[in-house]
Design a protein around this motif. Structure first.
Motif, PDB file in Angstrom:
ATOM      1  N   GLU A 122      -2.698  10.609  -4.671  1.00 12.82           N
ATOM      2  CA  GLU A 122      -3.110   9.622  -3.663  1.00 12.82           C
ATOM      3  C   GLU A 122      -2.324   8.316  -3.719  1.00 12.82           C
ATOM      4  O   GLU A 122      -2.846   7.266  -4.098  1.00 12.82           O
ATOM      5  CB  GLU A 122      -4.617   9.366  -3.759  1.00 12.82           C
ATOM      6  N   ALA A 145      -1.098   5.155  -2.004  1.00 10.40           N
ATOM      7  CA  ALA A 145      -1.686   4.440  -0.877  1.00 10.40           C
ATOM      8  C   ALA A 145      -1.168   3.013  -0.738  1.00 10.40           C
ATOM      9  O   ALA A 145      -1.017   2.515   0.371  1.00 10.40           O
ATOM     10  CB  ALA A 145      -3.217   4.415  -0.994  1.00 10.40           C
ATOM     11  N   LEU A 146      -0.888   2.359  -1.850  1.00 10.44           N
ATOM     12  CA  LEU A 146      -0.578   0.935  -1.831  1.00 10.44           C
ATOM     13  C   LEU A 146       0.914   0.685  -2.028  1.00 10.44           C
ATOM     14  O   LEU A 146       1.661   1.567  -2.464  1.00 10.44           O
ATOM     15  CB  LEU A 146      -1.359   0.228  -2.943  1.00 10.44           C
ATOM     16  N   ASP A 162       1.878   1.470  -5.501  1.00  5.53           N
ATOM     17  CA  ASP A 162       2.004   2.899  -5.774  1.00  5.53           C
ATOM     18  C   ASP A 162       3.394   3.389  -5.386  1.00  5.53           C
ATOM     19  O   ASP A 162       4.053   4.126  -6.135  1.00  5.53           O
ATOM     20  CB  ASP A 162       0.960   3.696  -4.993  1.00  5.53           C
ATOM     21  N   ALA A 187      -0.444  12.125  -0.661  1.00  7.23           N
ATOM     22  CA  ALA A 187      -0.765  10.976   0.197  1.00  7.23           C
ATOM     23  C   ALA A 187      -1.578  11.463   1.379  1.00  7.23           C
ATOM     24  O   ALA A 187      -1.443  12.614   1.818  1.00  7.23           O
ATOM     25  CB  ALA A 187       0.509  10.276   0.673  1.00  7.23           C
ATOM     26  N   HIS A 188      -2.425  10.573   1.897  1.00 12.27           N
ATOM     27  CA  HIS A 188      -3.223  10.893   3.089  1.00 12.27           C
ATOM     28  C   HIS A 188      -2.349  10.799   4.329  1.00 12.27           C
ATOM     29  O   HIS A 188      -1.896   9.721   4.700  1.00 12.27           O
ATOM     30  CB  HIS A 188      -4.391   9.909   3.246  1.00 12.27           C
ATOM     31  N   ARG A 242       3.124   4.488   8.368  1.00  8.24           N
ATOM     32  CA  ARG A 242       2.395   3.637   7.436  1.00  8.24           C
ATOM     33  C   ARG A 242       3.416   2.796   6.664  1.00  8.24           C
ATOM     34  O   ARG A 242       4.202   3.331   5.867  1.00  8.24           O
ATOM     35  CB  ARG A 242       1.572   4.482   6.468  1.00  8.24           C
ATOM     36  N   LEU A 292       4.204   3.273   2.830  1.00  5.03           N
ATOM     37  CA  LEU A 292       4.670   4.552   2.313  1.00  5.03           C
ATOM     38  C   LEU A 292       5.825   5.158   3.098  1.00  5.03           C
ATOM     39  O   LEU A 292       6.398   6.160   2.676  1.00  5.03           O
ATOM     40  CB  LEU A 292       3.510   5.564   2.284  1.00  5.03           C
TER      41      LEU A 292
END
Length: 303
Positions: free
Chosen positions: A235, A237-238, A241, A259-260, A270, A273
């Motif tokens: 995951e 996300a930030l 990360d 990742a989502h 996004r 990412l």
């Protein structure tokens, strides 16, 4: 994963409940037990059973504040102090690998667990699907070398399950790939479900787990201390990360991460990412679609 195994894991999770709630939860049909993903407890409400299609109330139950306290006592084996680190982040891992999410009034300062006046809990029912990654892993190998890969799906799409089994197979070794040393960054305790330092879920014999540590701190620690051949993270996300992944990309280790996103195109929208799809960080994407037995895994090479 058989229905008997899935229902058995649900029954194990129910052992964390107080007697009256446990009896009601164990009275549901086994076919439904096998499909429950989480038990949700909210003060003044019925126990909620989270299924793939949504949450349903468990008839003739009502959760009291004392029930939440009892679940948390059982989850920590009556030693909340030993779980203070993760409790302050909103969860605790119970024996057997059951992750209990905690909501309540946050307390800052010197308090041992960081939460007071519990309002709700979620008990996740982890089910290891050994072998789910077998059709995917050969497509991540090129000229005998494992390629860095980013696994994508919407929330609840099976990313963690796939990553866990990839780690297990890579650590174990297959007919296509010799065994490799894997360093697993399990920031939220969902991949290995470590309890008192010991993984409760099978992540392979050559896997070193760093549990509860932010990715930006964990990656350089593992590179310095464990000489991993593979680093796995769940995951992303930030911004930090993504930064951790970029910092590891040139250090010789293969990267596996999730990742989502429903597709690489969605991920590219996004800002934090988007850059992961460019440059020389990942060489493959694995996009998961569908649910349950109907899930499909699309593997694509990145330019």
């Amino acid at each position: 994963m058989t229905e008997a195994y899935a229902a058995g894991r649900y029954e194990e999770a129910c052992a964390l409940l107080p007697p009256a709630l446990r009896a009601a939860a164990l009275a549901v049909p086994r076919r439904r037990m096998a499909r429950v993903e989480e038990l949700r407890l909210r003060v003044g409400r019925p126990v909620g059973l989270s299924l793939p299609e949504g949450e349903i109330p468990l008839a003739q139950t009502q959760v009291g504040a004392e029930d939440l306290e009892e679940v948390l006592d059982r989850a920590t084996e009556f030693s909340r102090y030993t779980a203070a680190g993760t409790l302050s982040q909103g969860y605790v891992t119970a024996p057997g690998g059951f992750r209990v999410g905690v909501c309540g009034t946050s307390v800052q300062g010197e308090e041992a667990d960081g939460l007071r006046e519990l309002s709700s809990l979620s008990i996740r029912v982890p089910r290891v699907r050994e072998g789910v990654a077998r059709p995917v892993l050969p497509r991540l190998i090129e000229a005998g070398q494992l390629q860095s890969a980013l696994v994508l799906s919407p929330p609840g799409g099976g990313k963690t399950t796939l990553l866990r089994d990839l780690v297990r197979l890579i650590s174990l070794g297959t007919e296509d790939l010799p065994p490799m040393r894997v360093s697993l960054v399990d920031e939220r305790g969902e991949l290995a479900a470590s309890y008192r330092g010991r993984p409760q879920l099978d992540v392979g014999p050559r896997t070193d787990v760093l549990d509860g540590c932010p990715k930006a701190m964990a990656v350089p620690m593992l590179l310095r201390a464990m000489t991993p051949q593979v680093i796995a993270l769940d995951e992303l996300a930030l911004d930090e990360d993504a930064g951790a992944v970029r910092s590891a990309a040139g250090c010789g280790a293969v990267l596996l991460a999730t990742a989502h996103a429903a597709s690489p195109e969605e991920l590219a929208r996004r800002p934090a990412l988007a850059g992961l799809l460019a440059g020389d960080i990942f060489h493959r994407t694995v996009t998961i679609s569908g649910a349950g037995a109907d899930r499909t895994y699309r593997v694509e090479a990145l330019p």
